[in-house]
Scaffold this motif. Structure first.
Motif, PDB file in Angstrom:
ATOM      1  N   ASP A   1       0.829  -1.209   0.000  1.00  0.00           N
ATOM      2  CA  ASP A   1       0.000   0.000   0.000  1.00  0.00           C
ATOM      3  C   ASP A   1       0.860   1.255   0.000  1.00  0.00           C
ATOM      4  O   ASP A   1       0.595   2.213  -0.734  1.00  0.00           O
ATOM      5  CB  ASP A   1      -0.937   0.005   1.214  1.00  0.00           C
ATOM      6  N   HIS A   2       1.900   1.266   0.816  1.00  0.00           N
ATOM      7  CA  HIS A   2       2.813   2.414   0.837  1.00  0.00           C
ATOM      8  C   HIS A   2       3.563   2.495  -0.486  1.00  0.00           C
ATOM      9  O   HIS A   2       3.692   3.582  -1.065  1.00  0.00           O
ATOM     10  CB  HIS A   2       3.803   2.274   1.990  1.00  0.00           C
ATOM     11  N   ALA A   3       4.042   1.350  -0.968  1.00  0.00           N
ATOM     12  CA  ALA A   3       4.817   1.327  -2.212  1.00  0.00           C
ATOM     13  C   ALA A   3       3.983   1.835  -3.383  1.00  0.00           C
ATOM     14  O   ALA A   3       4.506   2.550  -4.253  1.00  0.00           O
ATOM     15  CB  ALA A   3       5.315  -0.086  -2.489  1.00  0.00           C
ATOM     16  N   GLU A   4       2.720   1.488  -3.416  1.00  0.00           N
ATOM     17  CA  GLU A   4       1.865   1.891  -4.531  1.00  0.00           C
ATOM     18  C   GLU A   4       1.786   3.413  -4.644  1.00  0.00           C
ATOM     19  O   GLU A   4       1.837   3.979  -5.745  1.00  0.00           O
ATOM     20  CB  GLU A   4       0.476   1.294  -4.351  1.00  0.00           C
ATOM     21  N   LYS A   5       1.721   4.079  -3.514  1.00  0.00           N
ATOM     22  CA  LYS A   5       1.665   5.545  -3.511  1.00  0.00           C
ATOM     23  C   LYS A   5       2.958   6.134  -4.053  1.00  0.00           C
ATOM     24  O   LYS A   5       2.943   7.034  -4.902  1.00  0.00           O
ATOM     25  CB  LYS A   5       1.398   6.046  -2.092  1.00  0.00           C
ATOM     26  N   ILE A   6       4.101   5.627  -3.573  1.00  0.00           N
ATOM     27  CA  ILE A   6       5.396   6.166  -3.996  1.00  0.00           C
ATOM     28  C   ILE A   6       5.685   5.798  -5.446  1.00  0.00           C
ATOM     29  O   ILE A   6       6.154   6.629  -6.229  1.00  0.00           O
ATOM     30  CB  ILE A   6       6.524   5.655  -3.081  1.00  0.00           C
ATOM     31  N   PHE A   7       5.406   4.534  -5.821  1.00  0.00           N
ATOM     32  CA  PHE A   7       5.613   4.108  -7.213  1.00  0.00           C
ATOM     33  C   PHE A   7       4.831   5.009  -8.166  1.00  0.00           C
ATOM     34  O   PHE A   7       5.354   5.450  -9.188  1.00  0.00           O
ATOM     35  CB  PHE A   7       5.166   2.662  -7.394  1.00  0.00           C
ATOM     36  N   SER A   8       3.569   5.245  -7.851  1.00  0.00           N
ATOM     37  CA  SER A   8       2.720   6.052  -8.729  1.00  0.00           C
ATOM     38  C   SER A   8       3.246   7.474  -8.829  1.00  0.00           C
ATOM     39  O   SER A   8       3.238   8.087  -9.912  1.00  0.00           O
ATOM     40  CB  SER A   8       1.272   6.041  -8.214  1.00  0.00           C
ATOM     41  N   GLN A   9       3.724   8.023  -7.699  1.00  0.00           N
ATOM     42  CA  GLN A   9       4.298   9.367  -7.698  1.00  0.00           C
ATOM     43  C   GLN A   9       5.513   9.442  -8.612  1.00  0.00           C
ATOM     44  O   GLN A   9       5.638  10.359  -9.428  1.00  0.00           O
ATOM     45  CB  GLN A   9       4.695   9.749  -6.264  1.00  0.00           C
ATOM     46  N   LEU A  10       6.402   8.469  -8.513  1.00  0.00           N
ATOM     47  CA  LEU A  10       7.645   8.505  -9.286  1.00  0.00           C
ATOM     48  C   LEU A  10       7.439   8.070 -10.731  1.00  0.00           C
ATOM     49  O   LEU A  10       8.125   8.568 -11.629  1.00  0.00           O
ATOM     50  CB  LEU A  10       8.690   7.615  -8.619  1.00  0.00           C
ATOM     51  N   TRP A  11       6.528   7.149 -10.971  1.00  0.00           N
ATOM     52  CA  TRP A  11       6.264   6.664 -12.330  1.00  0.00           C
ATOM     53  C   TRP A  11       5.485   7.695 -13.137  1.00  0.00           C
ATOM     54  O   TRP A  11       5.557   7.721 -14.365  1.00  0.00           O
ATOM     55  CB  TRP A  11       5.517   5.343 -12.257  1.00  0.00           C
ATOM     56  N   GLY A  12       4.726   8.546 -12.432  1.00  0.00           N
ATOM     57  CA  GLY A  12       3.954   9.579 -13.109  1.00  0.00           C
ATOM     58  C   GLY A  12       2.585   9.129 -13.544  1.00  0.00           C
ATOM     59  O   GLY A  12       1.912   9.827 -14.308  1.00  0.00           O
ATOM     60  N   ALA A  13       2.142   7.967 -13.067  1.00  0.00           N
ATOM     61  CA  ALA A  13       0.824   7.431 -13.392  1.00  0.00           C
ATOM     62  C   ALA A  13       0.488   6.368 -12.353  1.00  0.00           C
ATOM     63  O   ALA A  13       1.400   5.768 -11.761  1.00  0.00           O
ATOM     64  CB  ALA A  13       0.805   6.818 -14.793  1.00  0.00           C
ATOM     65  N   PRO A  14      -0.795   6.123 -12.116  1.00  0.00           N
ATOM     66  CA  PRO A  14      -1.157   5.115 -11.122  1.00  0.00           C
ATOM     67  C   PRO A  14      -0.682   3.725 -11.543  1.00  0.00           C
ATOM     68  O   PRO A  14      -0.844   3.331 -12.700  1.00  0.00           O
ATOM     69  CB  PRO A  14      -2.694   5.171 -11.093  1.00  0.00           C
ATOM     70  N   VAL A  15      -0.074   2.994 -10.620  1.00  0.00           N
ATOM     71  CA  VAL A  15       0.337   1.623 -10.891  1.00  0.00           C
ATOM     72  C   VAL A  15      -0.083   0.735  -9.717  1.00  0.00           C
ATOM     73  O   VAL A  15      -0.230   1.208  -8.597  1.00  0.00           O
ATOM     74  CB  VAL A  15       1.869   1.508 -11.103  1.00  0.00           C
ATOM     75  N   GLU A  16      -0.264  -0.529 -10.023  1.00  0.00           N
ATOM     76  CA  GLU A  16      -0.548  -1.516  -8.980  1.00  0.00           C
ATOM     77  C   GLU A  16       0.772  -2.131  -8.537  1.00  0.00           C
ATOM     78  O   GLU A  16       1.585  -2.536  -9.375  1.00  0.00           O
ATOM     79  CB  GLU A  16      -1.468  -2.622  -9.516  1.00  0.00           C
ATOM     80  N   VAL A  17       0.985  -2.194  -7.235  1.00  0.00           N
ATOM     81  CA  VAL A  17       2.189  -2.802  -6.689  1.00  0.00           C
ATOM     82  C   VAL A  17       1.778  -3.963  -5.796  1.00  0.00           C
ATOM     83  O   VAL A  17       0.934  -3.816  -4.909  1.00  0.00           O
ATOM     84  CB  VAL A  17       3.027  -1.793  -5.872  1.00  0.00           C
ATOM     85  N   ARG A  18       2.375  -5.125  -6.063  1.00  0.00           N
ATOM     86  CA  ARG A  18       2.049  -6.322  -5.286  1.00  0.00           C
ATOM     87  C   ARG A  18       3.224  -6.738  -4.414  1.00  0.00           C
ATOM     88  O   ARG A  18       4.363  -6.370  -4.676  1.00  0.00           O
ATOM     89  CB  ARG A  18       1.690  -7.472  -6.236  1.00  0.00           C
ATOM     90  N   ALA A  19       2.919  -7.491  -3.377  1.00  0.00           N
ATOM     91  CA  ALA A  19       3.969  -8.053  -2.537  1.00  0.00           C
ATOM     92  C   ALA A  19       4.682  -9.150  -3.308  1.00  0.00           C
ATOM     93  O   ALA A  19       4.053  -9.903  -4.062  1.00  0.00           O
ATOM     94  CB  ALA A  19       3.372  -8.619  -1.246  1.00  0.00           C
ATOM     95  N   LEU A  20       5.991  -9.224  -3.160  1.00  0.00           N
ATOM     96  CA  LEU A  20       6.769 -10.262  -3.830  1.00  0.00           C
ATOM     97  C   LEU A  20       6.513 -11.596  -3.137  1.00  0.00           C
ATOM     98  O   LEU A  20       6.885 -11.807  -1.994  1.00  0.00           O
ATOM     99  CB  LEU A  20       8.258  -9.930  -3.789  1.00  0.00           C
TER     100      LEU A  20
END
Length: 275
Positions: free
Chosen positions: A247-266
């Motif tokens: 959940d935390h990663a999804e927020k940061i990933f989307s911020q840095l990627w410049g678009a909403p992305v889904e991030v899953r646990a490995l």
């Protein structure tokens, strides 16, 4: 519908955290139709202060996960992991491994004052790779090595333009400029996301160099002729994974990627690229 005669490659990219997204962006610009898997080992970030044995073990485990997920090229989008573990990875894997290297060589070509500053983690700056680069390309140039403890964590938290981040960057950069540095090397993929703030502090007369475009060119060379017009109709598949909190990663990933992305646990079995 995708052309069944066109074989699309899958690229696996990993970093200690979110910094490698800067490299992935450069690869995507150069080859927008490949599939990719990105793994952020944010649960163990930063690597900069970790023992070499730990970094080697994590790099090996993550590379195995990427191969299991179908990666045919692996990009080590982390200067620290490259410095410590890339040779071992290349000896263990039968697929191409593309790695980072602080952009000291091009920086030497840019400098007019003969002084360059290198911003990186302590582990990277202490590495044999940096010593080799300074020895091979730093003759007649004053290379100022500036460790940046805590800077990776600021990027991991998404603190790109806060006043504490700016103040810390000023403390790192102003002494380099005062010593005559007219070229700064961003020796960590995380720092690329701080480039706008670094440019403001360093001023217009200072060149800033980093390695993401050079790595992207290496990846494209490995892809070779598959960068073909027929791939233009291919819809790329992607997968973003983290060893941290999704959940935390999804927020940061989307911020840095410049678009909403889904991030899953490995987790075992969920690492293949998916649309």
């Amino acid at each position: 519908m995708n052309n069944p005669l066109v074989r699309t490659r899958t690229i696996g990219v990993f970093d200690s955290g979110v910094g490698g997204l800067s490299v992935l962006k450069a690869i995507r610009l150069g080859h927008p139709t490949v599939n990719f898997i990105y793994i952020a080992d944010s649960g163990n970030a930063p690597y900069g202060g970790r023992p070499a044995e730990f970094i080697e073990r994590r790099a090996s485990q993550i590379a195995d996960a990427l191969v299991e997920g179908g990666a045919e090229i692996i990009v080590v989008a982390c200067n620290t992991a490259t410095a410590v573990a890339v040779e071992k990875l290349r000896s263990q894997l039968s697929i191409p491994v593309v790695a980072m290297e602080p952009a000291i060589k091009p920086a030497v070509g840019y400098t007019r004052t003969g002084v360059i500053g290198v911003l990186a983690t302590e582990r990277t700056l202490e590495s044999m790779a940096v010593k080799r680069l300074c020895r091979e390309y730093g003759q007649g140039v004053n290379v100022l090595l500036q460790p940046c403890p805590g800077l990776v964590e600021m990027v991991e938290r998404g603190e790109l333009s806060t006043e504490p981040t700016r103040a810390y960057l000023r403390n790192l950069i102003n002494p380099l400029i005062a010593q005559g540095a007219d070229t700064l090397v961003l020796g960590c993929t995380h720092y690329v996301f701080l480039e706008p703030e670094i440019r403001k502090i360093a001023g217009p007369g200072v060149e800033i160099v980093e390695s993401s475009e050079a790595v992207a060119r290496q990846v494209i060379r490995h892809l070779g002729s598959e960068r073909a017009p027929a791939l233009a109709k291919h819809t790329s598949q992607e997968s973003f994974l983290t060893t941290g909190l999704p959940d935390h990663a999804e927020k940061i990933f989307s911020q840095l990627w410049g678009a909403p992305v889904e991030v899953r646990a490995l987790e075992t079995g969920n690492i293949r690229a998916h649309a």
